[in-house]
Design a protein around this motif. Structure first.
Motif, PDB file in Angstrom:
ATOM      1  N   ARG A  58     -13.097  -4.315  -0.953  1.00 45.87           N
ATOM      2  CA  ARG A  58     -12.183  -5.186  -1.700  1.00 45.87           C
ATOM      3  C   ARG A  58     -11.114  -4.365  -2.408  1.00 45.87           C
ATOM      4  NH1 ARG A  58     -10.662  -6.947  -6.388  1.00 45.87           N
ATOM      5  NH2 ARG A  58     -12.008  -5.482  -7.507  1.00 45.87           N
ATOM      6  N   ARG A  59     -11.528  -3.279  -3.060  1.00 41.96           N
ATOM      7  CA  ARG A  59     -10.578  -2.406  -3.747  1.00 41.96           C
ATOM      8  C   ARG A  59      -9.585  -1.788  -2.766  1.00 41.96           C
ATOM      9  NH1 ARG A  59     -11.219  -0.309  -8.770  1.00 41.96           N
ATOM     10  NH2 ARG A  59     -10.267   1.620  -8.008  1.00 41.96           N
ATOM     11  N   LEU A  60     -10.099  -1.342  -1.614  1.00 40.11           N
ATOM     12  CA  LEU A  60      -9.211  -0.718  -0.629  1.00 40.11           C
ATOM     13  C   LEU A  60      -8.192  -1.722  -0.109  1.00 40.11           C
ATOM     14  CD1 LEU A  60      -8.451   1.807   0.904  1.00 40.11           C
ATOM     15  CD2 LEU A  60     -10.196   1.257   2.605  1.00 40.11           C
ATOM     16  N   ASN A  61      -8.614  -2.957   0.117  1.00 39.41           N
ATOM     17  CA  ASN A  61      -7.669  -3.999   0.531  1.00 39.41           C
ATOM     18  C   ASN A  61      -6.574  -4.196  -0.515  1.00 39.41           C
ATOM     19  OD1 ASN A  61      -8.094  -5.521   3.115  1.00 39.41           O
ATOM     20  ND2 ASN A  61     -10.188  -5.611   2.360  1.00 39.41           N
ATOM     21  N   HIS A  62      -6.962  -4.189  -1.774  1.00 38.12           N
ATOM     22  CA  HIS A  62      -5.980  -4.369  -2.847  1.00 38.12           C
ATOM     23  C   HIS A  62      -5.012  -3.183  -2.887  1.00 38.12           C
ATOM     24  CE1 HIS A  62      -5.256  -6.027  -7.176  1.00 38.12           C
ATOM     25  NE2 HIS A  62      -4.148  -5.561  -6.647  1.00 38.12           N
ATOM     26  N   LEU A  63      -5.533  -1.963  -2.800  1.00 38.38           N
ATOM     27  CA  LEU A  63      -4.678  -0.778  -2.851  1.00 38.38           C
ATOM     28  C   LEU A  63      -3.753  -0.706  -1.634  1.00 38.38           C
ATOM     29  CD1 LEU A  63      -7.191   1.875  -4.235  1.00 38.38           C
ATOM     30  CD2 LEU A  63      -5.318   0.757  -5.464  1.00 38.38           C
ATOM     31  N   LEU A  64      -4.250  -1.116  -0.485  1.00 37.73           N
ATOM     32  CA  LEU A  64      -3.392  -1.167   0.705  1.00 37.73           C
ATOM     33  C   LEU A  64      -2.245  -2.144   0.498  1.00 37.73           C
ATOM     34  CD1 LEU A  64      -5.666  -1.053   3.875  1.00 37.73           C
ATOM     35  CD2 LEU A  64      -3.439   0.034   3.640  1.00 37.73           C
ATOM     36  N   ARG A  65      -2.534  -3.251  -0.166  1.00 38.15           N
ATOM     37  CA  ARG A  65      -1.474  -4.211  -0.429  1.00 38.15           C
ATOM     38  C   ARG A  65      -0.464  -3.652  -1.423  1.00 38.15           C
ATOM     39  NH1 ARG A  65       1.013  -7.046   2.754  1.00 38.15           N
ATOM     40  NH2 ARG A  65       2.764  -7.889   1.561  1.00 38.15           N
ATOM     41  N   VAL A  66      -0.947  -2.872  -2.401  1.00 39.12           N
ATOM     42  CA  VAL A  66      -0.044  -2.216  -3.342  1.00 39.12           C
ATOM     43  C   VAL A  66       0.940  -1.319  -2.591  1.00 39.12           C
ATOM     44  CG1 VAL A  66       0.097  -0.467  -5.167  1.00 39.12           C
ATOM     45  CG2 VAL A  66      -1.594  -2.298  -5.336  1.00 39.12           C
ATOM     46  N   VAL A  67       0.413  -0.502  -1.689  1.00 40.76           N
ATOM     47  CA  VAL A  67       1.249   0.433  -0.926  1.00 40.76           C
ATOM     48  C   VAL A  67       2.254  -0.321  -0.055  1.00 40.76           C
ATOM     49  CG1 VAL A  67       1.168   2.172   0.900  1.00 40.76           C
ATOM     50  CG2 VAL A  67      -0.467   2.288  -0.973  1.00 40.76           C
ATOM     51  N   ALA A  68       1.794  -1.404   0.573  1.00 38.30           N
ATOM     52  CA  ALA A  68       2.704  -2.205   1.404  1.00 38.30           C
ATOM     53  C   ALA A  68       3.785  -2.870   0.549  1.00 38.30           C
ATOM     54  CB  ALA A  68       1.907  -3.254   2.183  1.00 38.30           C
ATOM     55  N   GLU A  69       3.405  -3.382  -0.630  1.00 40.44           N
ATOM     56  CA  GLU A  69       4.377  -4.026  -1.517  1.00 40.44           C
ATOM     57  C   GLU A  69       5.442  -3.041  -2.002  1.00 40.44           C
ATOM     58  OE1 GLU A  69       4.780  -7.205  -2.604  1.00 40.44           O
ATOM     59  OE2 GLU A  69       3.217  -7.906  -1.243  1.00 40.44           O
ATOM     60  N   MET A  70       5.070  -1.770  -2.153  1.00 41.86           N
ATOM     61  CA  MET A  70       6.032  -0.762  -2.565  1.00 41.86           C
ATOM     62  C   MET A  70       7.019  -0.417  -1.450  1.00 41.86           C
ATOM     63  SD  MET A  70       5.632   0.086  -5.745  1.00 41.86           S
ATOM     64  CE  MET A  70       5.439  -1.672  -5.902  1.00 41.86           C
ATOM     65  N   GLY A  71       6.695  -0.838  -0.213  1.00 42.89           N
ATOM     66  CA  GLY A  71       7.614  -0.628   0.900  1.00 42.89           C
ATOM     67  C   GLY A  71       7.293   0.570   1.775  1.00 42.89           C
ATOM     68  N   CYS A  72       6.115   1.162   1.596  1.00 40.64           N
ATOM     69  CA  CYS A  72       5.752   2.313   2.437  1.00 40.64           C
ATOM     70  C   CYS A  72       5.663   1.886   3.899  1.00 40.64           C
ATOM     71  CB  CYS A  72       4.417   2.896   1.981  1.00 40.64           C
ATOM     72  SG  CYS A  72       4.451   3.512   0.290  1.00 40.64           S
ATOM     73  N   ASP A  73       6.009   2.799   4.782  1.00 42.05           N
ATOM     74  CA  ASP A  73       6.065   2.488   6.208  1.00 42.05           C
ATOM     75  C   ASP A  73       4.736   2.729   6.923  1.00 42.05           C
ATOM     76  OD1 ASP A  73       9.131   2.099   6.521  1.00 42.05           O
ATOM     77  OD2 ASP A  73       8.910   3.973   5.403  1.00 42.05           O
ATOM     78  N   ALA A  74       3.958   3.672   6.414  1.00 40.35           N
ATOM     79  CA  ALA A  74       2.683   4.015   7.050  1.00 40.35           C
ATOM     80  C   ALA A  74       1.725   4.498   5.980  1.00 40.35           C
ATOM     81  CB  ALA A  74       2.882   5.090   8.123  1.00 40.35           C
ATOM     82  N   VAL A  75       0.450   4.383   6.281  1.00 40.13           N
ATOM     83  CA  VAL A  75      -0.574   4.812   5.338  1.00 40.13           C
ATOM     84  C   VAL A  75      -1.658   5.575   6.086  1.00 40.13           C
ATOM     85  CG1 VAL A  75      -1.874   2.645   5.525  1.00 40.13           C
ATOM     86  CG2 VAL A  75      -2.096   4.037   3.459  1.00 40.13           C
ATOM     87  N   LYS A  76      -2.176   6.600   5.426  1.00 40.72           N
ATOM     88  CA  LYS A  76      -3.311   7.352   5.954  1.00 40.72           C
ATOM     89  C   LYS A  76      -4.529   7.001   5.104  1.00 40.72           C
ATOM     90  CE  LYS A  76      -5.247  12.020   5.704  1.00 40.72           C
ATOM     91  NZ  LYS A  76      -4.978  13.399   5.241  1.00 40.72           N
ATOM     92  N   LEU A  77      -5.625   6.608   5.772  1.00 40.01           N
ATOM     93  CA  LEU A  77      -6.848   6.215   5.086  1.00 40.01           C
ATOM     94  C   LEU A  77      -8.026   7.024   5.591  1.00 40.01           C
ATOM     95  CD1 LEU A  77      -6.621   2.316   5.443  1.00 40.01           C
ATOM     96  CD2 LEU A  77      -5.925   3.672   3.463  1.00 40.01           C
ATOM     97  N   ALA A  78      -8.985   7.263   4.707  1.00 40.25           N
ATOM     98  CA  ALA A  78     -10.275   7.758   5.160  1.00 40.25           C
ATOM     99  C   ALA A  78     -10.967   6.634   5.922  1.00 40.25           C
ATOM    100  CB  ALA A  78     -11.122   8.190   3.973  1.00 40.25           C
ATOM    101  N   LEU A  79     -11.716   6.971   6.945  1.00 40.23           N
ATOM    102  CA  LEU A  79     -12.403   5.939   7.717  1.00 40.23           C
ATOM    103  C   LEU A  79     -13.490   5.279   6.879  1.00 40.23           C
ATOM    104  CD1 LEU A  79     -12.594   7.696  11.149  1.00 40.23           C
ATOM    105  CD2 LEU A  79     -11.952   5.312  10.867  1.00 40.23           C
ATOM    106  N   PRO A  80     -13.524   3.940   6.870  1.00 40.66           N
ATOM    107  CA  PRO A  80     -14.630   3.243   6.204  1.00 40.66           C
ATOM    108  C   PRO A  80     -15.955   3.524   6.900  1.00 40.66           C
ATOM    109  CG  PRO A  80     -12.782   1.764   6.599  1.00 40.66           C
ATOM    110  CD  PRO A  80     -12.523   3.017   7.387  1.00 40.66           C
ATOM    111  N   ASP A  81     -17.040   3.028   6.308  1.00 37.74           N
ATOM    112  CA  ASP A  81     -18.381   3.313   6.828  1.00 37.74           C
ATOM    113  C   ASP A  81     -18.701   2.556   8.107  1.00 37.74           C
ATOM    114  OD1 ASP A  81     -18.892   5.010   4.657  1.00 37.74           O
ATOM    115  OD2 ASP A  81     -19.517   3.324   3.403  1.00 37.74           O
ATOM    116  N   SER A  82     -17.963   1.494   8.372  1.00 41.59           N
ATOM    117  CA  SER A  82     -18.257   0.654   9.530  1.00 41.59           C
ATOM    118  C   SER A  82     -16.977   0.324  10.285  1.00 41.59           C
ATOM    119  CB  SER A  82     -18.924  -0.645   9.080  1.00 41.59           C
ATOM    120  OG  SER A  82     -18.938  -1.598  10.118  1.00 41.59           O
TER     121      SER A  82
END
Length: 257
Positions: A149-173
């Motif tokens: 849930r937190r990661l979804n929120h933070l991803l939305r923050v980054v998208a709202e700021m206008g970033c073009d791409a994001v690098k994430l650590a792989l989730p557990d599943s």
């Protein structure tokens, strides 16, 4: 991105500022044996590293350069709060194809991170440069559900700021990977990190699954420059990233250790 694909294989070599001299990247010339390579879509590094790679003709003509604009040494008291160490003007002078920053969210640095994201995105887009954000949530969530849930929120923050791409650590599943990509990938390209040094078998399994579910590619460092045969490894990894596979919704568990 690769010319013949909508996906990319980014190799970050920005570790020196954070970790100091580490195996496989003690000095710039340690990269000589593998970095001139058309299996890499882009190399990402701090201004000093990118400048030396360009000056020494160590980058393949098809490989893009991404200048990393912020950082902090891990020996610092607040190492997760990254500060700006370069700017868009320097990136343009170096001929960068894109820029990147890293944001590690703790319980106390949200204001700093969001202000930095907003300012860097504005400056990058004004200069015509795409921005990749390396996004990490450093808060220990009480459950897997809360972590996602937190990661979804933070991803939305980054998208709202206008970033073009994001690098994430792989989730557990892989199920969580599928959810993240399905929800966010129409607004922002999602690359997954290679993470800590791991086995080739696990890494290729994870890469195939992430690509199959719609990831834009990999952003992988230590598993490349600490590999005993990085050129051959990169060739296989690039083929894996470019490969078209049949989409599956099956949630596969995997272990990155």
């Amino acid at each position: 991105m690769f010319p013949d694909s909508q996906r990319g294989l980014i190799v970050p070599v920005d570790h020196g500022l954070t970790l100091g001299p580490i195996h496989g990247m003690q000095v710039t010339d340690d990269l000589k044996g593998w970095v001139f390579n058309n299996s890499i879509s882009a190399v990402l590094g701090h201004k000093g590293m990118i400048e030396r790679l360009i000056a020494r003709n160590m980058l393949h003509p098809s490989t893009g350069a991404i200048v990393h604009l912020n950082g902090m040494a891990n020996i610092a008291p607040e190492s997760d709060t990254k500060i700006m160490v370069s700017n868009i003007h320097t990136a343009l002078q170096l001929g960068a194809d894109a820029v990147s920053i890293q944001v590690n969210f703790t319980t106390s640095n949200f204001e700093h991170n969001i202000a930095m994201l907003g300012a860097v995105t504005d400056a990058a887009h004004a200069a015509g440069l795409p921005l990749l954000t390396m996004l990490y949530d450093k808060v220990n969530a009480p459950s897997v559900e809360e972590k996602v849930r937190r990661l979804n929120h933070l991803l939305r923050v980054v998208a709202e700021m206008g970033c073009d791409a994001v690098k994430l650590a792989l989730p557990d599943s892989i199920g969580d990977v599928s959810e993240l990509i399905a929800r966010h990938s129409r607004d922002i390209r999602i690359f997954f990190a290679g993470g800590e040094k791991t086995s080739e078998e696990v890494l290729f399994k994870v890469t195939r699954s992430a690509i199959d579910h719609g990831a834009s590619g990999l952003c992988i460092g230590r598993n490349v420059f600490q590999h005993p045969q990085p050129r051959a490894f990169l060739r296989r990894l690039a083929e894996c990233v470019k490969e078209e596979t049949e989409h599956t919704e099956q949630a596969v568990e995997y272990d990155l250790v």
